[in-house]
Write a protein that holds these residues in place. Sequence first.
Motif, short mmCIF file in Angstrom:
data_model
loop_
_atom_site.label_atom_id
_atom_site.label_comp_id
_atom_site.label_asym_id
_atom_site.label_seq_id
_atom_site.Cartn_x
_atom_site.Cartn_y
_atom_site.Cartn_z
N HIS A 44 0.84 -1.20 0.00
CA HIS A 44 0.00 0.00 0.00
C HIS A 44 0.87 1.25 0.00
O HIS A 44 0.63 2.21 -0.73
CB HIS A 44 -0.89 -0.03 1.25
N LEU A 45 1.92 1.21 0.81
CA LEU A 45 2.83 2.35 0.90
C LEU A 45 3.54 2.56 -0.43
O LEU A 45 3.71 3.68 -0.90
CB LEU A 45 3.85 2.08 2.02
N MET A 46 3.93 1.44 -1.05
CA MET A 46 4.63 1.52 -2.33
C MET A 46 3.71 2.11 -3.40
O MET A 46 4.12 2.98 -4.17
CB MET A 46 5.08 0.11 -2.74
N GLN A 47 2.45 1.62 -3.43
CA GLN A 47 1.48 2.12 -4.40
C GLN A 47 1.28 3.63 -4.21
O GLN A 47 1.30 4.41 -5.16
CB GLN A 47 0.14 1.38 -4.20
N THR A 48 1.13 4.05 -2.95
CA THR A 48 0.91 5.46 -2.64
C THR A 48 2.11 6.30 -3.07
O THR A 48 1.96 7.39 -3.64
CB THR A 48 0.68 5.64 -1.13
N ALA A 49 3.30 5.75 -2.83
CA ALA A 49 4.52 6.48 -3.18
C ALA A 49 4.66 6.58 -4.70
O ALA A 49 4.93 7.66 -5.24
CB ALA A 49 5.73 5.79 -2.58
N LEU A 50 4.45 5.46 -5.41
CA LEU A 50 4.64 5.45 -6.86
C LEU A 50 3.65 6.37 -7.55
O LEU A 50 3.98 7.07 -8.51
CB LEU A 50 4.51 4.02 -7.40
N LEU A 51 2.40 6.40 -7.08
CA LEU A 51 1.39 7.24 -7.71
C LEU A 51 1.46 8.68 -7.23
O LEU A 51 0.75 9.55 -7.73
CB LEU A 51 -0.01 6.67 -7.44
N GLY A 52 2.29 8.91 -6.22
CA GLY A 52 2.40 10.26 -5.67
C GLY A 52 1.15 10.67 -4.91
O GLY A 52 0.79 11.85 -4.86
N ALA A 53 0.49 9.71 -4.31
CA ALA A 53 -0.77 9.99 -3.63
C ALA A 53 -0.57 10.70 -2.29
O ALA A 53 -1.53 11.00 -1.60
CB ALA A 53 -1.56 8.70 -3.42
N TYR A 54 0.69 10.93 -1.91
CA TYR A 54 0.97 11.64 -0.67
C TYR A 54 1.01 13.15 -0.89
O TYR A 54 1.10 13.92 0.04
CB TYR A 54 2.31 11.17 -0.08
N LEU A 67 8.65 17.87 0.55
CA LEU A 67 9.74 18.03 -0.41
C LEU A 67 9.22 17.94 -1.84
O LEU A 67 9.59 18.73 -2.70
CB LEU A 67 10.79 16.93 -0.18
N ASP A 68 8.33 16.96 -2.07
CA ASP A 68 7.88 16.67 -3.44
C ASP A 68 6.68 17.57 -3.76
O ASP A 68 5.53 17.20 -3.53
CB ASP A 68 7.51 15.18 -3.51
N ARG A 69 6.95 18.76 -4.29
CA ARG A 69 5.87 19.71 -4.56
C ARG A 69 5.84 20.19 -5.98
O ARG A 69 5.12 21.12 -6.32
CB ARG A 69 6.01 20.92 -3.62
N GLY A 70 6.65 19.59 -6.86
CA GLY A 70 6.73 20.02 -8.25
C GLY A 70 5.43 19.81 -8.99
O GLY A 70 4.54 19.09 -8.52
N PRO A 71 5.28 20.44 -10.16
CA PRO A 71 4.02 20.33 -10.90
C PRO A 71 3.83 18.96 -11.56
O PRO A 71 2.71 18.54 -11.80
CB PRO A 71 4.15 21.42 -11.97
N ILE A 93 6.40 9.52 -12.38
CA ILE A 93 7.43 8.87 -11.58
C ILE A 93 8.81 9.40 -11.94
O ILE A 93 9.66 9.63 -11.08
CB ILE A 93 7.36 7.34 -11.77
N LYS A 94 9.00 9.64 -13.23
CA LYS A 94 10.30 10.12 -13.70
C LYS A 94 10.68 11.44 -13.04
O LYS A 94 11.81 11.63 -12.57
CB LYS A 94 10.22 10.31 -15.23
N PHE A 121 12.96 11.91 -5.32
CA PHE A 121 12.30 11.81 -4.01
C PHE A 121 12.00 10.35 -3.65
O PHE A 121 11.93 10.01 -2.48
CB PHE A 121 10.99 12.61 -4.01
N LEU A 122 11.80 9.55 -4.69
CA LEU A 122 11.47 8.14 -4.43
C LEU A 122 12.73 7.31 -4.17
O LEU A 122 12.66 6.26 -3.52
CB LEU A 122 10.70 7.55 -5.62
N ALA A 123 13.87 7.80 -4.70
CA ALA A 123 15.11 7.02 -4.58
C ALA A 123 15.45 6.65 -3.14
O ALA A 123 15.75 5.49 -2.87
CB ALA A 123 16.27 7.80 -5.22
N PRO A 124 15.37 7.60 -2.19
CA PRO A 124 15.68 7.21 -0.80
C PRO A 124 14.80 6.07 -0.30
O PRO A 124 15.27 5.19 0.41
CB PRO A 124 15.42 8.49 0.00
N LEU A 125 13.50 6.09 -0.70
CA LEU A 125 12.60 5.02 -0.28
C LEU A 125 13.11 3.68 -0.80
O LEU A 125 13.13 2.67 -0.09
CB LEU A 125 11.18 5.27 -0.78
N ALA A 126 13.52 3.70 -2.10
CA ALA A 126 14.03 2.47 -2.70
C ALA A 126 15.28 2.00 -1.97
O ALA A 126 15.45 0.80 -1.72
CB ALA A 126 14.33 2.71 -4.17
#
Lengths: 189, 588
Positions: free
Chosen positions: B100-110, B310-314, B318-319, B324-329
């Motif tokens: 669930h966390l991975m899905q949320t992170a990948l889709l940027g749902a946070y 941190l992740d506030r860009g337009p 994923i690209k 921002f996702l790299a640290p999670l990985a």
Amino acid sequence: MTATERNETNPDRNAAASPPEPGPRALRRLVIFGGLCYAGALAAPAASFVLAPTKSAGSAGARWIRVARLVDLPERVPRRLQIIADRRDAFTLTRDELLGSIWVLRSGDAVRALSAVCPHLGCSIDLAADHQGFACPCHASRFGLDGAAVAGPSPRDLDPLATRLVDGWIEIDFRRYRQGIAERREVPT
Amino acid sequence: MSRLGDWLDERAGHRALLRAALDEPIPGGARWAYVWGSALTLSLVVQAITGWLLMSAYAPSATTAWASVAHISHGISGGWVIRGLHHFGAQAMIVLLAAHLMQTALLGAYRRPRELNWYFGLALLGTTLGFALTGYLLPWDQKGYWATRVATSIVGTIPLVGGSLQRILVGGAEYGHLTLTHFYALHVGVLPAVTALLVAIHVALFRRHGITAPVTADRQKVDLFYPKQVFKDLVVGLAVLLVLFALTAHEHGAPLDAPADPASDYPARPEWYFLALFQLLKWFKGSLEPVGAVGIPLLVLGYLVALPLLDRGPDRSIKARARFLAPLAIFGLVAGLLTVQSRHADATDEAYQRARALADSRAARAVVLAGRGVPPEGPLAMLRDDPEDRGRALFTQHCVACHRLGDLVPEGSKAAAPDLTGYGTTTWIDGLLDNPDSTRWFGGTAFKGMMPSVVHPPADPEVAAIWRPMSAADQEATATFLDAEARGTGGKGLPGEALVRRRCTACHRLDGATDDDASLAPELRGWASPAWIEAQIEDPGSGKTYSKGATAKDLEGHMPAFAATISPADRKTLALWVATRGRATEVR
């Protein structure tokens, strides 16, 4: 917050304002069937677990327990005696635990034993104030010294327990009976 | 039916509620990627139902917890299934949470405006781990006990408040009744209530903002939650349930280690999802330990909290968010590596494997004993009084220096005293009669040369001249008689008794009678029976077994008396153990 308010704040929600699309009938049936499967798969072991206490191994047979020496009992005076034996309570095994009590009445070498559990609803029977019988302190059932129900709501006489004499000791076959019914039926273990 | 529904709807308005719940529009259409939240909810339901059932049979105290859990697993019908589902369900929750966390992170749902819901999700991750930590202890078995000691000790290392916090959790200085009731209260009271509240808010916030579809999704296509998404959710939910049943069936329920024993040396390991943290502690030693125990986990948590800020860009692709996702990985990868490293270290550690095998055999023994009922003093008393366990321990402590018995072998395999493997059996007696001076029997003792063989002629030519070998039939009858004495059934009246009286009482005693009062040969009535062994342990020179002369000072290497060093109860236990264990190890 109501559904309408929410829809105003979120343009995506306008779809919900139109009459809902029922979706393919087969899929809905499949979902309901799947939901029932899910509930059933959980309910089966749950039912087995909940109903476990209703299963019984049947009567354990006679269980003779020494309660007193014959010579220590006075003639024709009811005595309350404790039943002390090993007790298995679910997972705990206690040695020499108090299991309950009984009333005994000696006349000569003959000993009459009565369960001290009231056949009405299971309260503990005491000697009546006049010492001429037994009385239940809960619902005022009265019994004669022979255990016969004489007054009150008890559906049957006091439950007699088998006795025997071994080397001068009185032994009782300790059993429990169901309450509230006229018939005397043993509680299976 | 529908009239009843109308009646109810007029009063309760349930149809509108149901419609609102089921007709949630899903822009971009139903997707398999969205199943994790629902799968978690379904798993939570499984945990709640199995948890309530377990509560109905669980007794939280240091003397009853283990016994009640053993009873659930082995005494109540269906109990092992319920425990298995709860145990593996807890692990499924962790796996599903990660998904669930991975899905949320990948889709940027946070991302804005869903930051709050991300935080409520993190809080739910916290309560789930809280459930895992508190639930692990409840069986009060070795695994839970030692893992909890470690976990609460980590809490104790927190500066300033650690000591007090640890005492509050543990319920004092010692681990016991209050530790269990504290953890139980957290597990079945506080955490469920907090979790229910958090889930309600989490779902409400989710419904407020709606699903976060992939950037590539066609947002013109709209499905309703029911039935298309419900179908997908249910398929995954059923698959998870199927896995739970499969694991439960395969492992026959949840594992239960031996009862918690503060005096034992137990190879404590946490549950697999904490192995990374466990392994991390091995990397940070000494004064650096708080870094590994508290610092790094806090760093990871800090990053998760900071992520939506941190992740506030337009660009939500994923690209664009890769940095921002790299640290999670990296966190995930390192956790995985640490887990593998920990597993590998244990798999190749022979000492650990031995300790684990010993713990498993103790657990199996404890379950067997519990089937006969656990004393009110608790399962530790049960184990302490176990004749098998206690007898073995006493033999190891007092006897194995000289006697061998089965797999218990004196140091350097140098047995000074008779080998008790098969002691009391006809095989043992036959061997003794054949060759008493073999080191397996009395060859290593002060009695070497005192007993003649019944088949080999004596060395002294004069004695050999009048010596007659014993017939095989007589030897068998003698052994049968002694075997009956050893069993405690009594050999009185057996043909072998007359043979013994004729041939052996020249030196040996039978019922105290012997031709040679000066002989050191032992009493044969009741020989090798538990009572005989008990008397022998108490004092070998009492006359009940050997005569006083057999313990004379100049007779070097005779068996010492243990009257002063082993308590009467322990002597009884040890004697019974030697008798039964000896018989069980008979080598034919």
